[in-house]
Design a protein around this motif. Structure first.
Motif, PDB file in Angstrom:
ATOM      1  N   LYS A   7       0.983  -1.188  -0.062  1.00  0.00           N
ATOM      2  CA  LYS A   7       0.023  -0.022   0.117  1.00  0.00           C
ATOM      3  C   LYS A   7       0.853   1.203  -0.196  1.00  0.00           C
ATOM      4  O   LYS A   7       1.798   1.328   0.916  1.00  0.00           O
ATOM      5  N   VAL A   8       0.562   2.254  -0.854  1.00  0.00           N
ATOM      6  CA  VAL A   8       1.300   3.577  -0.853  1.00  0.00           C
ATOM      7  C   VAL A   8       0.702   4.385   0.324  1.00  0.00           C
ATOM      8  O   VAL A   8      -0.352   4.605   0.236  1.00  0.00           O
ATOM      9  N   VAL A   9       1.598   4.676   1.218  1.00  0.00           N
ATOM     10  CA  VAL A   9       0.969   5.629   2.326  1.00  0.00           C
ATOM     11  C   VAL A   9       1.502   6.937   2.106  1.00  0.00           C
ATOM     12  O   VAL A   9       0.886   7.918   2.866  1.00  0.00           O
ATOM     13  N   TYR A  10       2.443   7.349   1.328  1.00  0.00           N
ATOM     14  CA  TYR A  10       2.836   8.744   0.904  1.00  0.00           C
ATOM     15  C   TYR A  10       3.946   8.729  -0.203  1.00  0.00           C
ATOM     16  O   TYR A  10       4.601   7.704  -0.330  1.00  0.00           O
ATOM     17  N   THR A  11       3.713   9.524  -0.974  1.00  0.00           N
ATOM     18  CA  THR A  11       4.748   9.826  -2.217  1.00  0.00           C
ATOM     19  C   THR A  11       5.402  11.131  -2.127  1.00  0.00           C
ATOM     20  O   THR A  11       4.704  12.117  -2.076  1.00  0.00           O
ATOM     21  N   ALA A  12       6.631  11.076  -2.028  1.00  0.00           N
ATOM     22  CA  ALA A  12       7.365  12.317  -1.914  1.00  0.00           C
ATOM     23  C   ALA A  12       7.647  12.912  -3.328  1.00  0.00           C
ATOM     24  O   ALA A  12       7.849  11.990  -4.405  1.00  0.00           O
ATOM     25  N   LYS A  13       7.617  14.091  -3.813  1.00  0.00           N
ATOM     26  CA  LYS A  13       7.738  14.618  -5.171  1.00  0.00           C
ATOM     27  C   LYS A  13       8.613  15.693  -5.064  1.00  0.00           C
ATOM     28  O   LYS A  13       8.665  16.740  -4.284  1.00  0.00           O
ATOM     29  N   ALA A  14       9.733  15.449  -6.109  1.00  0.00           N
ATOM     30  CA  ALA A  14      10.655  16.580  -6.234  1.00  0.00           C
ATOM     31  C   ALA A  14      10.914  16.970  -7.688  1.00  0.00           C
ATOM     32  O   ALA A  14      10.614  16.117  -8.599  1.00  0.00           O
ATOM     33  N   HIS A  15      11.313  18.328  -7.896  1.00  0.00           N
ATOM     34  CA  HIS A  15      11.630  18.754  -9.365  1.00  0.00           C
ATOM     35  C   HIS A  15      12.996  19.193  -9.329  1.00  0.00           C
ATOM     36  O   HIS A  15      13.306  19.874  -8.257  1.00  0.00           O
ATOM     37  N   THR A  16      13.653  18.687 -10.158  1.00  0.00           N
ATOM     38  CA  THR A  16      15.068  18.983 -10.248  1.00  0.00           C
ATOM     39  C   THR A  16      15.445  19.551 -11.546  1.00  0.00           C
ATOM     40  O   THR A  16      15.035  18.813 -12.636  1.00  0.00           O
ATOM     41  N   THR A  17      16.117  20.514 -11.614  1.00  0.00           N
ATOM     42  CA  THR A  17      16.588  21.200 -12.957  1.00  0.00           C
ATOM     43  C   THR A  17      18.167  21.444 -12.975  1.00  0.00           C
ATOM     44  O   THR A  17      18.723  21.812 -11.437  1.00  0.00           O
ATOM     45  N   GLY A  18      18.808  21.192 -13.827  1.00  0.00           N
ATOM     46  CA  GLY A  18      20.388  21.468 -13.818  1.00  0.00           C
ATOM     47  C   GLY A  18      21.126  20.537 -13.323  1.00  0.00           C
ATOM     48  O   GLY A  18      22.391  20.482 -13.214  1.00  0.00           O
ATOM     49  N   GLY A  19      20.599  19.378 -12.688  1.00  0.00           N
ATOM     50  CA  GLY A  19      21.439  18.163 -12.392  1.00  0.00           C
ATOM     51  C   GLY A  19      22.303  18.693 -11.273  1.00  0.00           C
ATOM     52  O   GLY A  19      21.693  19.177 -10.296  1.00  0.00           O
ATOM     53  N   ARG A  20      23.394  18.191 -11.112  1.00  0.00           N
ATOM     54  CA  ARG A  20      24.377  18.417  -9.887  1.00  0.00           C
ATOM     55  C   ARG A  20      24.706  20.029  -9.835  1.00  0.00           C
ATOM     56  O   ARG A  20      25.242  20.394  -8.786  1.00  0.00           O
ATOM     57  N   GLU A  21      24.535  20.712 -10.986  1.00  0.00           N
ATOM     58  CA  GLU A  21      24.591  22.265 -10.537  1.00  0.00           C
ATOM     59  C   GLU A  21      23.144  23.036 -10.883  1.00  0.00           C
ATOM     60  O   GLU A  21      23.187  23.735 -11.873  1.00  0.00           O
ATOM     61  N   GLY A  22      22.324  22.473 -10.366  1.00  0.00           N
ATOM     62  CA  GLY A  22      20.944  23.070 -10.396  1.00  0.00           C
ATOM     63  C   GLY A  22      20.337  23.420  -8.972  1.00  0.00           C
ATOM     64  O   GLY A  22      20.852  23.909  -7.980  1.00  0.00           O
ATOM     65  N   ARG A  23      18.988  23.071  -9.027  1.00  0.00           N
ATOM     66  CA  ARG A  23      17.860  23.148  -7.872  1.00  0.00           C
ATOM     67  C   ARG A  23      17.146  22.209  -7.908  1.00  0.00           C
ATOM     68  O   ARG A  23      16.604  21.700  -8.774  1.00  0.00           O
ATOM     69  N   SER A  24      16.847  21.819  -6.524  1.00  0.00           N
ATOM     70  CA  SER A  24      15.756  20.567  -6.461  1.00  0.00           C
ATOM     71  C   SER A  24      14.912  21.357  -5.576  1.00  0.00           C
ATOM     72  O   SER A  24      15.047  21.929  -4.424  1.00  0.00           O
ATOM     73  N   THR A  25      13.333  21.169  -5.695  1.00  0.00           N
ATOM     74  CA  THR A  25      12.240  21.861  -5.021  1.00  0.00           C
ATOM     75  C   THR A  25      11.283  20.551  -4.828  1.00  0.00           C
ATOM     76  O   THR A  25      11.054  19.923  -5.450  1.00  0.00           O
ATOM     77  N   SER A  26      10.562  20.707  -3.726  1.00  0.00           N
ATOM     78  CA  SER A  26       9.565  19.601  -3.425  1.00  0.00           C
ATOM     79  C   SER A  26       8.126  20.420  -3.812  1.00  0.00           C
ATOM     80  O   SER A  26       8.029  21.347  -3.786  1.00  0.00           O
ATOM     81  N   ASP A  27       7.179  19.633  -3.936  1.00  0.00           N
ATOM     82  CA  ASP A  27       5.846  20.056  -4.390  1.00  0.00           C
ATOM     83  C   ASP A  27       5.220  20.819  -3.490  1.00  0.00           C
ATOM     84  O   ASP A  27       4.494  21.741  -3.847  1.00  0.00           O
ATOM     85  N   ASP A  28       5.519  20.695  -2.276  1.00  0.00           N
ATOM     86  CA  ASP A  28       5.001  21.379  -1.135  1.00  0.00           C
ATOM     87  C   ASP A  28       5.714  22.652  -0.736  1.00  0.00           C
ATOM     88  O   ASP A  28       5.222  23.417   0.142  1.00  0.00           O
ATOM     89  N   GLY A  29       6.735  22.881  -1.438  1.00  0.00           N
ATOM     90  CA  GLY A  29       7.650  24.092  -1.098  1.00  0.00           C
ATOM     91  C   GLY A  29       8.493  24.045   0.070  1.00  0.00           C
ATOM     92  O   GLY A  29       9.261  24.898   0.684  1.00  0.00           O
ATOM     93  N   LEU A  30       8.430  22.902   0.708  1.00  0.00           N
ATOM     94  CA  LEU A  30       9.335  22.668   2.127  1.00  0.00           C
ATOM     95  C   LEU A  30      10.802  22.393   1.646  1.00  0.00           C
ATOM     96  O   LEU A  30      11.491  23.100   2.673  1.00  0.00           O
ATOM     97  N   LEU A  31      11.064  21.757   0.761  1.00  0.00           N
ATOM     98  CA  LEU A  31      12.363  21.640   0.396  1.00  0.00           C
ATOM     99  C   LEU A  31      12.800  22.629  -1.033  1.00  0.00           C
ATOM    100  O   LEU A  31      11.943  22.470  -1.984  1.00  0.00           O
TER     101      LEU A  31
END
Length: 142
Positions: A7-31
């Protein structure tokens, strides 16, 4: 054969641009983290990197597994319990790989009891289950 979730109880979602020289953000804005390769890998440093994020995630998850196991066994986890995680990256025949070390501190607990918690947590921790058989993981009770 991979572990299949019942059963899936939670799904973390992140969006990354630029790879190792970029930025990662979570869908809720906390990261929201800037990424940069460490100087040891020829980067500028000055920002976090995937290995640091993995070390933080694995150690936090492993501490959660210890607390879960301890509650099932009716053992109090010391308030000052901690985990120091290290994640290495280096070449392997097919590209690059990682290895992890977790140094677990459970001050005040009997060493045999603490070791049993670490061993059992390693069986239930999602990160341990994901890495088992894929990378070297060194668990040490300090």
């Amino acid at each position: 054969m991979p572990n299949v979730l019942e059963k899936v109880v939670y799904t973390a979602k992140a969006h990354t641009t630029g790879g190792r020289e970029g930025r990662s953000t979570s869908d809720d804005g906390l990261l929201d983290v800037k990424l940069s390769p460490p100087k040891a890998m020829g980067g500028a440093g000055g920002a976090t990197n995937p290995e640091q994020l993995f070390a933080a995630g694995y150690s936090a998850c492993f501490m959660g597994a210890i607390k879960h196991v301890a509650s099932m066994k009716k053992i109090a986890v010391p308030a000052d319990a901690s985990i120091d995680a290290e994640v290495d990256i280096g070449p392997i025949p097919q590209g690059f790989g990682i290895a992890a070390r977790l140094a677990v501190s459970l001050p005040g607990l009997d060493r045999a009891v603490a070791q049993d918690l670490v061993n059992t947590a390693h069986q239930v921790c999602p990160y341990s289950n994901a890495t088992r058989g894929n990378i070297v993981v060194d668990l040490r009770l300090v």
